[in-house]
Design an enzyme around this catalytic site. Structure first.
Site, PDB file in Angstrom:
ATOM      1  CB  CYS A 111      -0.960  -0.008   1.178  1.00 47.41           C
ATOM      2  SG  CYS A 111      -2.217  -1.287   1.003  1.00 47.41           S
ATOM      3  CE  LYS A 120       1.116  -4.856   8.433  1.00 41.64           C
ATOM      4  NZ  LYS A 120       0.085  -3.872   8.719  1.00 41.64           N
TER       5      LYS A 120
HETATM    6  N1  LIG Z   1      -3.561  -5.222   1.365  1.00 40.22           N
HETATM    7  C1  LIG Z   1      -3.920  -4.222   2.156  1.00 40.22           C
HETATM    8  O1  LIG Z   1      -3.495  -4.112   3.320  1.00 40.22           O
HETATM    9  C2  LIG Z   1      -4.895  -3.188   1.658  1.00 40.22           C
HETATM   10  C3  LIG Z   1      -5.509  -2.329   2.580  1.00 40.22           C
HETATM   11  C4  LIG Z   1      -6.401  -1.375   2.110  1.00 40.22           C
HETATM   12  C5  LIG Z   1      -6.648  -1.258   0.747  1.00 40.22           C
HETATM   13  N2  LIG Z   1      -6.020  -2.073  -0.126  1.00 40.22           N
HETATM   14  C6  LIG Z   1      -6.332  -1.944  -1.552  1.00 40.22           C
HETATM   15  O2  LIG Z   1      -7.275  -2.948  -1.896  1.00 40.22           O
HETATM   16  C7  LIG Z   1      -7.020  -3.441  -3.219  1.00 40.22           C
HETATM   17  C8  LIG Z   1      -6.778  -4.933  -3.176  1.00 40.22           C
HETATM   18  O3  LIG Z   1      -5.610  -5.176  -2.434  1.00 40.22           O
HETATM   19  P1  LIG Z   1      -5.179  -6.648  -1.972  1.00 40.22           P
HETATM   20  O4  LIG Z   1      -3.977  -6.500  -1.143  1.00 40.22           O
HETATM   21  O5  LIG Z   1      -6.371  -7.362  -1.456  1.00 40.22           O
HETATM   22  O6  LIG Z   1      -4.797  -7.263  -3.409  1.00 40.22           O
HETATM   23  P2  LIG Z   1      -4.367  -8.757  -3.761  1.00 40.22           P
HETATM   24  O7  LIG Z   1      -3.369  -8.656  -4.837  1.00 40.22           O
HETATM   25  O8  LIG Z   1      -4.058  -9.522  -2.517  1.00 40.22           O
HETATM   26  O9  LIG Z   1      -5.711  -9.395  -4.369  1.00 40.22           O
HETATM   27  C9  LIG Z   1      -6.324  -8.958  -5.543  1.00 40.22           C
HETATM   28  C10 LIG Z   1      -7.117 -10.117  -6.138  1.00 40.22           C
HETATM   29  O10 LIG Z   1      -7.881  -9.638  -7.234  1.00 40.22           O
HETATM   30  C11 LIG Z   1      -7.957 -10.692  -8.186  1.00 40.22           C
HETATM   31  N3  LIG Z   1      -8.413 -10.177  -9.477  1.00 40.22           N
HETATM   32  C12 LIG Z   1      -7.709  -9.484 -10.422  1.00 40.22           C
HETATM   33  N4  LIG Z   1      -8.509  -9.191 -11.474  1.00 40.22           N
HETATM   34  C13 LIG Z   1      -9.722  -9.714 -11.197  1.00 40.22           C
HETATM   35  C14 LIG Z   1     -10.972  -9.728 -11.889  1.00 40.22           C
HETATM   36  N5  LIG Z   1     -11.102  -9.144 -13.079  1.00 40.22           N
HETATM   37  N6  LIG Z   1     -12.025 -10.347 -11.312  1.00 40.22           N
HETATM   38  C15 LIG Z   1     -11.911 -10.946 -10.112  1.00 40.22           C
HETATM   39  N7  LIG Z   1     -10.754 -10.956  -9.407  1.00 40.22           N
HETATM   40  C16 LIG Z   1      -9.677 -10.342  -9.943  1.00 40.22           C
HETATM   41  C17 LIG Z   1      -6.565 -11.262  -8.182  1.00 40.22           C
HETATM   42  O11 LIG Z   1      -6.516 -12.555  -8.744  1.00 40.22           O
HETATM   43  C18 LIG Z   1      -6.262 -11.261  -6.672  1.00 40.22           C
HETATM   44  O12 LIG Z   1      -6.646 -12.477  -6.070  1.00 40.22           O
HETATM   45  C19 LIG Z   1      -5.846  -2.621  -3.738  1.00 40.22           C
HETATM   46  O13 LIG Z   1      -6.332  -1.518  -4.440  1.00 40.22           O
HETATM   47  C20 LIG Z   1      -5.162  -2.160  -2.472  1.00 40.22           C
HETATM   48  O14 LIG Z   1      -4.440  -0.975  -2.645  1.00 40.22           O
HETATM   49  C21 LIG Z   1      -5.168  -3.054   0.301  1.00 40.22           C
END
Ligand SMILES: NC(=O)c1ccc[n+]([C@@H]2O[C@H](COP(=O)([O-])OP(=O)(O)OC[C@H]3O[C@@H](n4cnc5c(N)ncnc54)[C@H](O)[C@@H]3O)[C@@H](O)[C@H]2O)c1
Length: 442
Positions: free
Chosen positions: A266, A327
């Site tokens: 992030c 972390k």
């Molecule tokens: N990880 C965190 O701590 C966190 C916290 C707050 C916000 N975010 C935000 O949330 C979003 C997701 O982050 P994350 O860490 O969960 O990502 P991640 O990479 O762990 O997971 C994303 C998932 O989306 C799937 N995906 C991609 N294209 C797709 C589609 N067309 N249809 C269905 N699934 C699809 C991928 O296969 C993957 O499993 C990002 O924008 C991130 O910035 C993340």
């Protein structure tokens, strides 16, 4: 309520499980067949404390389902959550291809009105892009089905994601519709009993709030890291300074720990994306650019200290590394300082003997099998015949190690601590050369 969530990553899977746990009927859709197959068999693809229990229970009780079938996902929920990744594009801006792919999927298959809720972190204006995309496809289909776009950014922290989703500090909802505001209030009612956590605002402000939060936290870290370098030079102790300023309630103790830089999925990408958004709008964001630059150089600090200690003679040297995840309490190694360190050590001809309580598989997945990387079964095993120990992630279990064993196992009793978890005086008393951040060499 019936909810569909696209993306079963850290955000989608945790939020899906927590919403199901509150009684909603949730279907999670992902394009990654392996992840969905695993989840159907009860295997959780990520490490997140408390997650396996609620996924298992809610799947068993029929409130939480998993599928790769987008049609089933679109049919299932009136509420369609987008929680896919938004990684940095080549120029640092957020890559919206996955978000727009989901918008396209929804628009192509929807037969009834939908509320499309964006949980991914996306630049200001993305809700409008989603709206345009859906409207355009519906027009091509010759359909006039009602839909709404909402910004509902996620603030969970990896490592305590389940607890954060169950008891969020705030729930930000960006919408221009009274109807949607009512639906969102009902959706989050189970999390709103103690006090009202929902803040309604316009869509653009909601989108920007997420970036503002992450950039503020990154700024605090870079500020302390910059100051730690100065403290070191001046012969001051940054930990005393930290406590000195943290006691001021206007500053507070959280997020002012000096260290070897921030990582994760992030902060780095969100700081970059905000810089890019500002550039595109001809706004100079000097502070954010500096936050990023300070962090990039801080991530090299451990290597520089190692280089200096060994006078640049690192060929053939072995380094025990404790902590690989960005972390504690997560297996996520995206942008982790450990990667910058290991890659610099390899570049200099050194070997790495690493241990992490949960991120070893992830490390193996990223770097594969290679001679210069040994993944040790225990923290102690990583020490064997190493020339120094380097602490990169402050896992709880590293905080009270057997120092006698460390001294016995290492070729030289040298410890580089990227998280300031030890007392310099105690290590000095044990004859260990100790380098930390912003406290000079002991
Ligand atoms: N990880 C965190 O701590 C966190 C916290 C707050 C916000 N975010 C935000 O949330 C979003 C997701 O982050 P994350 O860490 O969960 O990502 P991640 O990479 O762990 O997971 C994303 C998932 O989306 C799937 N995906 C991609 N294209 C797709 C589609 N067309 N249809 C269905 N699934 C699809 C991928 O296969 C993957 O499993 C990002 O924008 C991130 O910035 C993340």
């Amino acid at each position: 309520m019936k909810i569909s969530i696209y993306g079963v990553g850290y955000v989608g899977l945790v939020q899906g499980a927590v919403l199901a746990d509150a009684g909603h009927e949730v279907m999670c859709i992902d394009v990654d067949e392996n992840k969905i197959d695993d989840l159907k068999r009860g295997i959780i693809p990520i490490y997140e404390p408390g997650l396996p229990g609620i996924v298992e229970q809610n799947s068993r009780e029929g409130r939480l389902g998993f599928s790769t079938d987008p049609t089933a996902g679109v049919d299932h929920g009136e509420l369609q959550f987008i929680a896919v990744g938004t990684p940095p594009d080549e120029d640092g801006s957020a890559d919206l291809q996955h978000v727009l792919a989901v918008a396209e999927t929804i628009a192509t298959h929807m037969k009834a009105p939908k509320i499309i809720i964006n949980k991914s972190t996306v630049p200001v204006g993305t809700a409008d892009m989603v709206k345009d995309k859906v409207a355009q496809i519906l027009e091509q289909r010759g359909e006039a089905i009602e839909f709404f776009t909402v910004s509902n950014p996620e603030f969970l922290k990896e490592g305590s994601a389940v607890a954060d989703c169950k008891k969020p500090d705030r729930i930000i909802v960006g919408t221009d519709s009274e109807y949607v505001a009512g639906v969102m209030r009902e959706l989050y009612e189970p999390f709103n009993r103690n006090h009202d956590r929902i803040m309604f605002m316009d869509i653009r402000s909601a989108e920007l709030t997420k970036y503002a939060a992450n950039c503020m936290l990154a700024t605090k870290i870079s500020f302390m890291n910059e100051l730690s370098n100065l403290a070191e030079q001046l012969g001051a102790n940054i930990e005393s300074v930290r406590e000195g300023i943290g006691s001021d309630s206007r500053i507070g103790y959280s997020f002012i720990y000096p260290g070897c830089g921030y990582g994760g999925s992030c902060f780095p990408k969100d700081v970059q994306a905000l810089i890019r958004t500002a550039d595109q709008n001809d706004i100079e964001v000097q502070l954010m650019k500096s936050v990023e630059a300070v962090n990039n150089s801080q991530k090299r600090k451990l290597f520089e200290k190692i280089w200096d200690h060994f006078a640049g003679e690192l060929t053939g040297k072995r380094f025990a590394i404790w902590g690989l995840s960005f972390k504690p309490n997560t297996d996520d190694m995206r942008e982790a300082p450990s990667r910058v360190l290991m890659e610099a050590l390899w570049e200099a001809g050194a070997m790495v003997q690493a241990y992490d309580p949960v991120a070893m598989d992830e490390c193996q997945r990223i770097y594969g099998q290679r001679d210069e990387l040994m993944l040790a079964g225990t923290a102690e095993a990583a020490l064997k015949n190493a020339d120094a120990l380097v602490i990169v992630t402050e896992w709880q279990q590293f905080r009270a190690p057997d120092f006698d064993l460390i001294v016995e196992s290492l070729n030289h009793p040298v410890l580089f601590d990227g998280r300031n978890i030890f007392d310099p005086e105690r290590l000095k008393a044990r004859g260990i050369s100790y380098y930390s951040i912003g406290r000079g060499q002991q």
